[in-house]
Structure formats: structure tokens, C-alpha cells
Motif scaffolding. Structure first.
Motif, PDB file in Angstrom:
ATOM      1  N   GLU A 190      -6.534   8.720  -1.320  1.00  0.00           N
ATOM      2  CA  GLU A 190      -6.827   7.385  -0.786  1.00  0.00           C
ATOM      3  C   GLU A 190      -7.723   6.607  -1.741  1.00  0.00           C
ATOM      4  O   GLU A 190      -7.503   5.413  -1.994  1.00  0.00           O
ATOM      5  N   ALA A 191      -8.726   7.281  -2.312  1.00  0.00           N
ATOM      6  CA  ALA A 191      -9.633   6.616  -3.244  1.00  0.00           C
ATOM      7  C   ALA A 191      -8.897   6.180  -4.505  1.00  0.00           C
ATOM      8  O   ALA A 191      -9.141   5.088  -5.038  1.00  0.00           O
ATOM      9  N   ALA A 192      -7.976   7.008  -4.996  1.00  0.00           N
ATOM     10  CA  ALA A 192      -7.216   6.659  -6.192  1.00  0.00           C
ATOM     11  C   ALA A 192      -6.347   5.432  -5.944  1.00  0.00           C
ATOM     12  O   ALA A 192      -6.231   4.553  -6.812  1.00  0.00           O
ATOM     13  N   VAL A 193      -5.745   5.353  -4.775  1.00  0.00           N
ATOM     14  CA  VAL A 193      -4.913   4.197  -4.432  1.00  0.00           C
ATOM     15  C   VAL A 193      -5.769   2.940  -4.352  1.00  0.00           C
ATOM     16  O   VAL A 193      -5.398   1.877  -4.874  1.00  0.00           O
ATOM     17  N   GLN A 194      -6.923   3.037  -3.700  1.00  0.00           N
ATOM     18  CA  GLN A 194      -7.782   1.865  -3.560  1.00  0.00           C
ATOM     19  C   GLN A 194      -8.304   1.390  -4.911  1.00  0.00           C
ATOM     20  O   GLN A 194      -8.378   0.180  -5.170  1.00  0.00           O
ATOM     21  N   GLN A 226       4.977  -7.100 -10.222  1.00  0.00           N
ATOM     22  CA  GLN A 226       4.657  -6.379 -11.455  1.00  0.00           C
ATOM     23  C   GLN A 226       3.298  -5.707 -11.346  1.00  0.00           C
ATOM     24  O   GLN A 226       3.107  -4.562 -11.789  1.00  0.00           O
ATOM     25  N   ARG A 227       2.343  -6.392 -10.743  1.00  0.00           N
ATOM     26  CA  ARG A 227       1.015  -5.806 -10.590  1.00  0.00           C
ATOM     27  C   ARG A 227       1.023  -4.651  -9.592  1.00  0.00           C
ATOM     28  O   ARG A 227       0.276  -3.680  -9.743  1.00  0.00           O
ATOM     29  N   VAL A 228       1.886  -4.738  -8.568  1.00  0.00           N
ATOM     30  CA  VAL A 228       2.010  -3.631  -7.618  1.00  0.00           C
ATOM     31  C   VAL A 228       2.553  -2.382  -8.312  1.00  0.00           C
ATOM     32  O   VAL A 228       2.048  -1.271  -8.127  1.00  0.00           O
ATOM     33  N   TRP A 229       3.577  -2.559  -9.144  1.00  0.00           N
ATOM     34  CA  TRP A 229       4.130  -1.415  -9.868  1.00  0.00           C
ATOM     35  C   TRP A 229       3.104  -0.824 -10.829  1.00  0.00           C
ATOM     36  O   TRP A 229       3.007   0.399 -10.976  1.00  0.00           O
ATOM     37  N   SER A 259       0.827  -1.213   0.000  1.00  0.00           N
ATOM     38  CA  SER A 259       0.000   0.000   0.000  1.00  0.00           C
ATOM     39  C   SER A 259       0.857   1.257   0.000  1.00  0.00           C
ATOM     40  O   SER A 259       0.513   2.255  -0.652  1.00  0.00           O
ATOM     41  N   ASP A 260       1.988   1.219   0.710  1.00  0.00           N
ATOM     42  CA  ASP A 260       2.867   2.395   0.736  1.00  0.00           C
ATOM     43  C   ASP A 260       3.492   2.647  -0.635  1.00  0.00           C
ATOM     44  O   ASP A 260       3.628   3.800  -1.064  1.00  0.00           O
ATOM     45  N   ASP A 304      -5.939  -6.203  -8.779  1.00  0.00           N
ATOM     46  CA  ASP A 304      -6.175  -7.390  -7.949  1.00  0.00           C
ATOM     47  C   ASP A 304      -5.067  -7.607  -6.924  1.00  0.00           C
ATOM     48  O   ASP A 304      -4.549  -8.711  -6.767  1.00  0.00           O
ATOM     49  N   ILE A 305      -4.717  -6.544  -6.208  1.00  0.00           N
ATOM     50  CA  ILE A 305      -3.676  -6.677  -5.173  1.00  0.00           C
ATOM     51  C   ILE A 305      -4.157  -6.175  -3.817  1.00  0.00           C
ATOM     52  O   ILE A 305      -3.357  -6.052  -2.885  1.00  0.00           O
ATOM     53  N   THR A 306      -5.449  -5.904  -3.673  1.00  0.00           N
ATOM     54  CA  THR A 306      -5.957  -5.377  -2.401  1.00  0.00           C
ATOM     55  C   THR A 306      -5.617  -6.300  -1.245  1.00  0.00           C
ATOM     56  O   THR A 306      -5.268  -5.839  -0.145  1.00  0.00           O
ATOM     57  N   HIS A 307      -5.666  -7.598  -1.488  1.00  0.00           N
ATOM     58  CA  HIS A 307      -5.373  -8.556  -0.411  1.00  0.00           C
ATOM     59  C   HIS A 307      -3.898  -8.573  -0.026  1.00  0.00           C
ATOM     60  O   HIS A 307      -3.523  -9.161   1.001  1.00  0.00           O
TER      61      HIS A 307
END
Length: 270
Positions: free
Chosen positions: A125-129, A154-157, A103-104, A136-139
């Protein structure tokens, strides 16, 4: 209206570019124009200049001649933050700070929108979420990036780039390290962003059939120059594949989409 549509129809082009590294010229007199709101795929063999062009378009690589133009101005006339509010880049390789959480890291995509008078807000915060949900990385939000697989990283980046909410997205091999299911997930996401009409996407892709299926505009490169440019259905044929890749192949309609599909011929069939 999304944040990305606040800057309308960004245009991106390179004019008479000379590009290279350490005195070695890779491209000379190279000119390209990215159609606004297109999904453009850059294809070509290894070391043909695809990633070099993308680095120049993103201002990471300074041309030794020529100009990169963003929305009618030389990209060098913008401040770094202005560029980062207009153009997001997913590089081929990225290194995260040791111990940083997912998340950071994704939140760092909001840095271009921060000022002395505008600090972290509910919009950030909304843009990050939204970016984490889309990839598909919320978990994984509280996990350390160091602990993740190559595909997860790769998906985090990609989520960090989406969190920037820029009208132009440059993606250098965005499906690297991903299995086929997640490759399709990422490209489906790109297609949905393109379909929204708010984004211009440019991606370096190695899988020709995926490039032909998802992109509506192609730039085919060889030896540092553009060999062909246009819609896949208009420019892709067996002669182009042979010229660019040295590959003998059939080009037939994709049985699912009707887009061009490359079927390589075996050596004995040539």
C-alpha cells in the motif's frame, strides 16, 4: 535503504543481438551495455530500432541471435516474476482493462511481489501511494482510467511501473501525450530517481534537447546500429546530429544547464 536498492547495481546488456519481426531483420550484431545506476537515453530517427532494442532488453522480444544479460545471467534464465522484480517497463502503448480505477491499475505493479505466502501488505500500500504521489495522480485514485486524458493515463502507467520498485526502469517514450510542463515533471522525477543512486533508467526519448539535459549517458542509433555512445558533452556535436538525423544544426551550450543544445538551421541557411 529503499526496496529498489535491495538488488545492488543491476547490470543490463545486449550481446551480438539480431532483432526483428516476422522475418524482417532490424538490428544485427548489436551490442549495448547500460552503465549501472545511469540515466541512459536512447535517441535516433523513427524506425531506427530504439523501441525494438528496449523490447529485447525487457524480454518482450526474443532475439533470433545473441543474448540479453541481466545481472550477469542471460535474462532467459530468470522466471517471469524474477524479471518483473528486477526490471520495470513502461511500453510505448498500454491498454487498461475496461472500467479499472486508477488505484487498482497502479496496484497491479505490486503483483511480482505477491506469493502464496505473501499477500497484500502495508508495504504494498505504501509503495502504491508513493508512486501515485510522485506522478501527481493521487487526486485521480478513484477515477476510471477510461475517463482520463492521454497525458493523465501516461502518468498512471508510469506510477504502476514505479510501484514495482525495480532497480532497473525501461521507459519507451515516457513523455508521449504530455504537455511540456508534464514532460518536465516526468523527467524531473526520472532525474530524482537517478540521483538517489538506487535506479538504472533507460528511456527512449525523441526530444533531443531534453535527452541531453536529463540523461548522463546516450546511445545514438541509426539503421538498427549504435552510431555513438557516451556522455552527452562527450559525443554530441553538429556532425553527430547530421549523421544520425540528417539535420543541419548548431550545437551550442544550453544557457540554463550548459549541456549540449541543438538549434536546427532553416533550409535557406544550409
Amino acid at each position: 535503504m529503499t526496496a529498489a536498492s535491495a538488488i545492488d547495481a543491476e547490470t543490463l546488456a545486449g550481446r551480438d543481438l539480431t532483432l526483428g519481426y516476422d522475418g524482417r531483420v532490424i538490428s544485427q550484431a548489436l551490442s549495448v551495455s547500460i552503465p549501472p545506476r545511469s540515466f541512459t537515453a536512447i535517441i535516433g530517427p523513427n524506425a531506427c530500432g530504439k523501441s525494438t532494442l528496449l523490447r529485447a532488453l525487457s524480454r518482450l522480444l526474443k532475439p533470433t541471435a545473441g543474448d540479453v544479460v541481466l545481472d550477469g545471467k542471460a535474462i532467459t534464465q530468470y522466471s517471469s516474476k524474477e524479471v518483473a522484480r528486477r526490471l520495470g517497463l513502461l511500453p510505448q502503448t498500454s491498454i487498461a482493462p475496461d472500467g479499472i480505477s486508477v488505484s487498482d491499475l497502479v496496484s497491479r505493479g505490486r503483483f511480482p511481489h505477491q506469493t502464496l505466502l505473501r499477500q497484500w501488505s502495508p508495504d504494498d500500500e505504501a509503495a502504491v501511494q508513493r508512486a501515485m504521489t510522485a506522478t501527481d495522480i493521487t487526486h485521480l485514485a478513484n477515477r476510471s482510467v477510461d475517463e482520463l486524458s492521454g497525458g493523465q493515463r501516461q502518468r498512471v502507467w508510469l506510477a504502476m511501473v514505479l510501484a514495482q520498485q525495480t532497480p532497473v526502469l525501461l521507459l519507451d517514450e515516457p513523455t508521449t501525450y504530455l504537455d511540456i510542463a508534464h514532460q518536465l515533471d516526468v523527467l524531473d522525477l526520472c532525474r530524482s530517481l537517478h540521483a538517489s543512486g538506487d535506479y538504472t533508467l533507460v528511456a527512449v526519448l525523441h526530444d533531443l534537447n531534453l535527452a541531453f539535459r536529463y540523461a548522463d549517458h546516450l546511445i545514438a542509433m541509426k539503421d538498427g546500429r549504435v552510431v555513438a555512445e557516451g556522455a552527452p558533452a562527450d559525443i554530441v556535436d553538429a556532425d553527430l546530429v547530421l549523421d544520425v538525423f540528417g539535420l543541419h544544426a548548431l550545437v551550442i551550450p544550453d544557457p540554463v544547464t550548459g549541456d549540449p543544445m541543438v538549434v536546427p538551421l532553416e533550409q535557406r541557411d544550409r
